[in-house]
Write a protein that holds these residues in place. Structure first.
Motif, PDB file in Angstrom:
ATOM      1  N   GLU A   1      42.192  40.309  41.856  1.00 24.48           N
ATOM      2  CA  GLU A   1      42.754  40.580  40.537  1.00 24.48           C
ATOM      3  C   GLU A   1      43.657  39.436  40.081  1.00 24.48           C
ATOM      4  O   GLU A   1      43.582  38.986  38.929  1.00 24.48           O
ATOM      5  CB  GLU A   1      43.552  41.887  40.579  1.00 24.48           C
ATOM      6  CG  GLU A   1      44.140  42.283  39.225  1.00 24.48           C
ATOM      7  CD  GLU A   1      44.934  43.576  39.305  1.00 24.48           C
ATOM      8  OE1 GLU A   1      45.549  43.940  38.291  1.00 24.48           O
ATOM      9  OE2 GLU A   1      44.948  44.213  40.389  1.00 24.48           O
TER      10      GLU A   1
ATOM     11  N   ASN B   1      42.916  36.778  36.869  1.00 27.20           N
ATOM     12  CA  ASN B   1      43.917  36.528  35.827  1.00 27.20           C
ATOM     13  C   ASN B   1      44.282  35.054  35.747  1.00 27.20           C
ATOM     14  O   ASN B   1      44.392  34.476  34.656  1.00 27.20           O
ATOM     15  CB  ASN B   1      45.173  37.367  36.091  1.00 27.20           C
ATOM     16  CG  ASN B   1      44.936  38.849  35.901  1.00 27.20           C
ATOM     17  OD1 ASN B   1      44.038  39.253  35.162  1.00 27.20           O
ATOM     18  ND2 ASN B   1      45.728  39.669  36.581  1.00 27.20           N
TER      19      ASN B   1
ATOM     20  N   HIS C   1      41.418  33.121  34.243  1.00 29.61           N
ATOM     21  CA  HIS C   1      41.383  33.306  32.790  1.00 29.61           C
ATOM     22  C   HIS C   1      42.407  32.397  32.108  1.00 29.61           C
ATOM     23  O   HIS C   1      42.107  31.760  31.079  1.00 29.61           O
ATOM     24  CB  HIS C   1      41.666  34.771  32.447  1.00 29.61           C
ATOM     25  CG  HIS C   1      41.712  35.036  30.973  1.00 29.61           C
ATOM     26  ND1 HIS C   1      40.574  35.123  30.200  1.00 29.61           N
ATOM     27  CD2 HIS C   1      42.764  35.217  30.129  1.00 29.61           C
ATOM     28  CE1 HIS C   1      40.918  35.350  28.943  1.00 29.61           C
ATOM     29  NE2 HIS C   1      42.240  35.416  28.876  1.00 29.61           N
TER      30      HIS C   1
END
Length: 235
Positions: A146, A150, A153
């Motif tokens: 996770e 992030n 991104h």
């Protein structure tokens, strides 16, 4: 495993995008990329396919718990292999992380191709990353993946902004070059026109002089002929 996908359209031709790709780093936005070293570059026998291998060095802030897992360093290395295919008009970049690969593996594929609706002026950017964490506990794996998605991104957004800034600078440089070339062509055209005018004037003057010379030659020839005739009559 987590999958990250991204797509974007650049308002530049594929030729411009491909040329600008080699000037992408460093830039003022993607500050996490601190160095790019070319390890290998090969051109196939047809001269149409270029393969390059690069080592990308990144430095960025990492959470303390991740630092403890990967060994306490915020420096990471990525291996990238790119292929430019002039036949297919495609630029494909494949990369994976060398640092912390026993804990986390990130396989990224980026592809640049002419936009199907406007291939002469726009370029389609496609990005995909497979992010897989390896840990004893599923909860830890999920947390690592996770965080990685992030961060990926964020870096992808910075990468786009940074590439946009590079494209703006290069586009102005290309336009400046075009203006210089156009100016040179205009000067050459003016010189050719001036040379043609000068040549035409020279030819006309030469023609006039030749015509006068021919007339004078006729006069001299007639006078010489009459002189010979008079001498013959006197004898």
């Amino acid at each position: 495993m987590r999958l990250f996908q991204n797509q974007h359209v650049f308002d530049y031709s594929w030729d411009c995008i491909t040329a600008a790709n080699w000037k992408k780093y460093p830039n003022e936005v993607s500050t996490h990329v601190v160095a790019v070293d070319v390890l290998r570059r090969e051109l196939d026998t047809t001269g149409k396919i270029l393969t390059s291998e690069r080592l990308i060095t990144c430095k960025q802030s990492v959470p303390q718990w991740v630092m403890m897992l990967v060994g306490g360093s915020n420096i990471s290395y990525v291996r990238e292999v790119s292929v430019v295919d002039l036949n297919e008009k495609s630029l494909v970049l494949r990369s994976y992380n060398l640092t912390g690969s026993n804990l986390l593996k990130v396989y990224e594929t980026v592809k640049y191709t002419p936009h199907p609706n406007d291939p002469e002026n726009r370029t389609l950017f496609e990005q995909e990353a497979q992010i897989t964490a390896y840990a004893t506990f599923t909860k830890v794996c999920n947390k690592i993946e996770e965080w990685s998605v992030n961060r990926f991104h964020e870096n992808a957004e910075k990468g786009k902004q940074g590439f946009d800034s590079v494209l703006v600078i290069l586009d102005e440089s290309w336009k400046q070059t075009d203006r210089i070339v156009d100016g040179l062509v205009e000067k050459v055209d003016e010189t050719v026109v001036d040379l043609k005018k000068t040549t035409d004037i020279f030819l006309k003057e030469t023609e006039i002089k030749s015509s006068k010379l021919a007339t004078y030659y006729g006069y001299f020839s007639d006078a010489f002929k009459r002189s010979n005739d008079m001498n013959s009559d006197g004898n």
